[in-house]
Write an enzyme that holds these catalytic residues in place. Structure first.
Site, PDB file in Angstrom:
ATOM      1  N   ASN A 208      -9.520  -0.648   1.352  1.00 13.09           N
ATOM      2  CA  ASN A 208      -9.775   0.552   0.546  1.00 13.09           C
ATOM      3  C   ASN A 208     -11.264   0.589   0.246  1.00 13.09           C
ATOM      4  OD1 ASN A 208      -7.007   0.641   0.442  1.00 13.09           O
ATOM      5  ND2 ASN A 208      -6.908   0.908  -1.766  1.00 13.09           N
ATOM      6  N   ASP A 276      -2.721  -1.369   0.349  1.00  9.17           N
ATOM      7  CA  ASP A 276      -1.258  -1.336   0.211  1.00  9.17           C
ATOM      8  C   ASP A 276      -0.551  -1.987   1.395  1.00  9.17           C
ATOM      9  OD1 ASP A 276      -1.061  -0.073  -2.307  1.00  9.17           O
ATOM     10  OD2 ASP A 276      -1.659   1.820  -1.391  1.00  9.17           O
ATOM     11  N   LYS A 286     -10.019 -12.180  19.000  1.00  4.85           N
ATOM     12  CA  LYS A 286     -10.508 -10.803  19.007  1.00  4.85           C
ATOM     13  C   LYS A 286      -9.728  -9.957  20.013  1.00  4.85           C
ATOM     14  CE  LYS A 286     -14.657  -8.054  19.577  1.00  4.85           C
ATOM     15  NZ  LYS A 286     -15.928  -7.964  20.259  1.00  4.85           N
ATOM     16  N   PRO A 303       2.215  -7.137  -1.404  1.00  7.66           N
ATOM     17  CA  PRO A 303       2.812  -7.211  -2.744  1.00  7.66           C
ATOM     18  C   PRO A 303       2.041  -6.325  -3.698  1.00  7.66           C
ATOM     19  CG  PRO A 303       1.521  -9.189  -2.279  1.00  7.66           C
ATOM     20  CD  PRO A 303       1.575  -8.406  -0.997  1.00  7.66           C
ATOM     21  N   ASP A 304       2.751  -5.695  -4.619  1.00  7.35           N
ATOM     22  CA  ASP A 304       2.083  -4.927  -5.671  1.00  7.35           C
ATOM     23  C   ASP A 304       1.788  -5.902  -6.819  1.00  7.35           C
ATOM     24  OD1 ASP A 304       1.484  -3.355  -7.972  1.00  7.35           O
ATOM     25  OD2 ASP A 304       2.315  -1.622  -6.912  1.00  7.35           O
ATOM     26  N   PHE A 323      -5.056   0.544 -13.126  1.00  4.17           N
ATOM     27  CA  PHE A 323      -5.822   1.758 -12.837  1.00  4.17           C
ATOM     28  C   PHE A 323      -4.971   2.655 -11.948  1.00  4.17           C
ATOM     29  CE2 PHE A 323     -10.281   1.817 -14.168  1.00  4.17           C
ATOM     30  CZ  PHE A 323     -10.339   0.605 -14.807  1.00  4.17           C
ATOM     31  N   LYS A 337       3.177   6.344 -12.663  1.00  2.00           N
ATOM     32  CA  LYS A 337       2.797   5.013 -12.148  1.00  2.00           C
ATOM     33  C   LYS A 337       2.914   3.956 -13.254  1.00  2.00           C
ATOM     34  CE  LYS A 337      -0.315   5.225  -8.672  1.00  2.00           C
ATOM     35  NZ  LYS A 337      -1.619   5.394  -8.042  1.00  2.00           N
ATOM     36  N   LYS A 341       5.440   0.899 -12.621  1.00  6.96           N
ATOM     37  CA  LYS A 341       4.931  -0.470 -12.452  1.00  6.96           C
ATOM     38  C   LYS A 341       5.236  -1.345 -13.663  1.00  6.96           C
ATOM     39  CE  LYS A 341       1.468   0.680  -9.043  1.00  6.96           C
ATOM     40  NZ  LYS A 341       0.493   0.051  -8.187  1.00  6.96           N
TER      41      LYS A 341
END
Ligand code: CTP
Length: 397
Positions: A208, A276, A286, A303-304, A323, A337, A341
């Site tokens: 991200n 995620d 490679k 995993p969250d 966040f 959320k 969560k």
């Protein structure tokens, strides 16, 4: 309270020196004794008489003053205090400190002291942003110097931005923290920050976007209030702040493991932009271009970490903050959320490219709690962090 503590206060030459007079009063009303040092430039902004009247002590200003040297040599002066505070710390004083100059009383004391040093920078925004000042700041942080501020806002010179000296009470809070008296002293707080990198092969990864600026600012703000901060960071651009325990990881799975190993904690702040998904079976060598054939990547869900910690049966931190980086329906998504969560608070922000928040220095957040939604005005990421840290202190203390 600062009863019995002695502060050596070096007042540099900047318009913010007038605030240092109030700082003296605030320190003294908390019981601290203040030994003042006024630089030559500082004396252009406030008088020795005012400083002496407010501190109730002699003002030191000259390195080669024979009377001063006979009464208390400059080396001894540098050692009398529990803490040395430089306010305002001008660009020039910061440069002298970073480079080890000792050509006047203030810089000599700063070289000779064996006590912790706290500086409150104050200067024009361009001077603050100048690469030389930023280099000096990085050096001072690396040297273990504590830095309070500067704040953003309208400046005496008519410009706007970071460079205003922190308010006297903010400096007092930093003094209390430096002397082990912050509101979060004794509290252990975990902060995740930065991106995670999920390898595709040894040379490629998915991630991200994240500079790590907000998480770093939060860790800095919590440490400034005295917290014992464990800072679990992915490969971020922002350098970790001084005074925190840094655990470097690369992938989401490593981040979860580091977070679990850091428990128990009183609070946990999940500011990391965790990928995620990871590549289900990253190649150990490679992946070569193969004429006409494109590689097909298969993903597995990571995993969250926020949800895992929020829903722990044992060792769940008292306060768990996440966040929500959204690009549309920010509050609706973020509110859902928080419930999904199982965390206590969510800081929701709009990260659409037009906001300039991603990779920028400012943030505009909504604090979502079980009691509802609070809109915070757009401010610097450090100010968001300071406000959040103060709120956390209010809950934990
Ligand atoms: N988070 C986490 N572990 C993950 C993904 C996210 O700990 N694997 C945390 C982030 O650190 C942040 C919060 O969860 O505090 C929300 O992250 P965000 O990317 O906004 O949400 P996602 O859970 O990824 O949901 P979506 O991508 O559907 O918006």
């Amino acid at each position: 309270m600062l009863a019995g503590k002695r502060i050596l206060l070096i007042i540099g030459g900047g318009i913010a020196a007038y605030k240092s007079l109030d700082l003296i009063r605030r320190l003294r009303e908390r019981g601290a004794a203040v030994t003042p040092v006024l630089t030559r430039a500082g004396s252009e902004f406030v008088t020795s008489l005012s400083v002496s009247a407010l501190t109730g002590e002699k003002v030191y200003s000259d390195l080669f003053d024979l009377t001063d040297e006979a009464e208390m040599g400059h080396i001894q002066l540098s050692r009398v205090a529990d803490l040395v505070v430089v306010a305002p710390a001008t660009a020039d004083l910061m440069a002298k400190m970073a480079h080890g100059h000792a050509n006047d009383l203030a810089s000599t004391l700063l070289m000779a002291t064996d006590t912790p040093v706290l500086i409150a920078p104050a200067m024009n925004v361009r001077m603050w942003d100048h690469p030389a000042t930023q280099r000096n700041l990085a050096q001072l942080l690396a040297d273990g110097i504590r830095v309070q501020g500067p704040n953003s806002g309208d400046m005496a010179c008519g410009e706007y931005g970071p460079g205003r000296m922190s308010e006297p009470l903010e400096i007092v809070a930093a003094v209390e923290t430096a002397l082990g008296q912050g509101p979060l002293t004794g509290k252990r707080i975990l902060v995740t920050s930065g991106p995670t990198h999920e390898p595709i092969d040894p040379v490629r990864y998915i991630a991200n976007r994240s500079s790590g600026a907000q998480g770093t600012a939060i860790a800095r703000a919590l440490a400034a209030l005295g917290a014992d901060v464990i800072f679990v960071t992915g490969p971020a651009d922002a350098a970790p702040p001084a005074g925190v325990r840094v655990v470097r990881i690369e992938t989401a799975q490593q981040m979860l493991q580091a977070v679990e190993e850091a428990l128990p904690a009183d609070a946990a702040i999940f500011a990391a932009a965790v990928a995620d998904w990871r590549v289900a079976s990253a190649s150990l060598s490679k992946i070569k271009k193969d004429a006409g054939r494109l590689p097909v990547l298969e993903f597995a869900e990571n995993p969250d970490i926020l949800a895992t910690i929020s829903q722990r049966k044992t060792d769940r931190p008292t306060l768990v903050v996440g966040f929500a980086a959204e690009t549309d329906d920010v509050i609706t998504h973020a509110t859902a959320k928080r419930v999904r969560k199982g965390c206590d608070w969510i800081l929701a922000n709009d990260v659409s490219p037009a906001t300039g928040i991603m990779g920028g220095t400012e943030n505009a957040v909504h604090l979502i709690t079980a009691d509802g939604v609070e809109e915070w005005p757009r401010m610097s990421k450090q100010s968001v962090a300071d406000k959040l840290a103060a709120r956390i202190a209010a809950v934990l203390c």
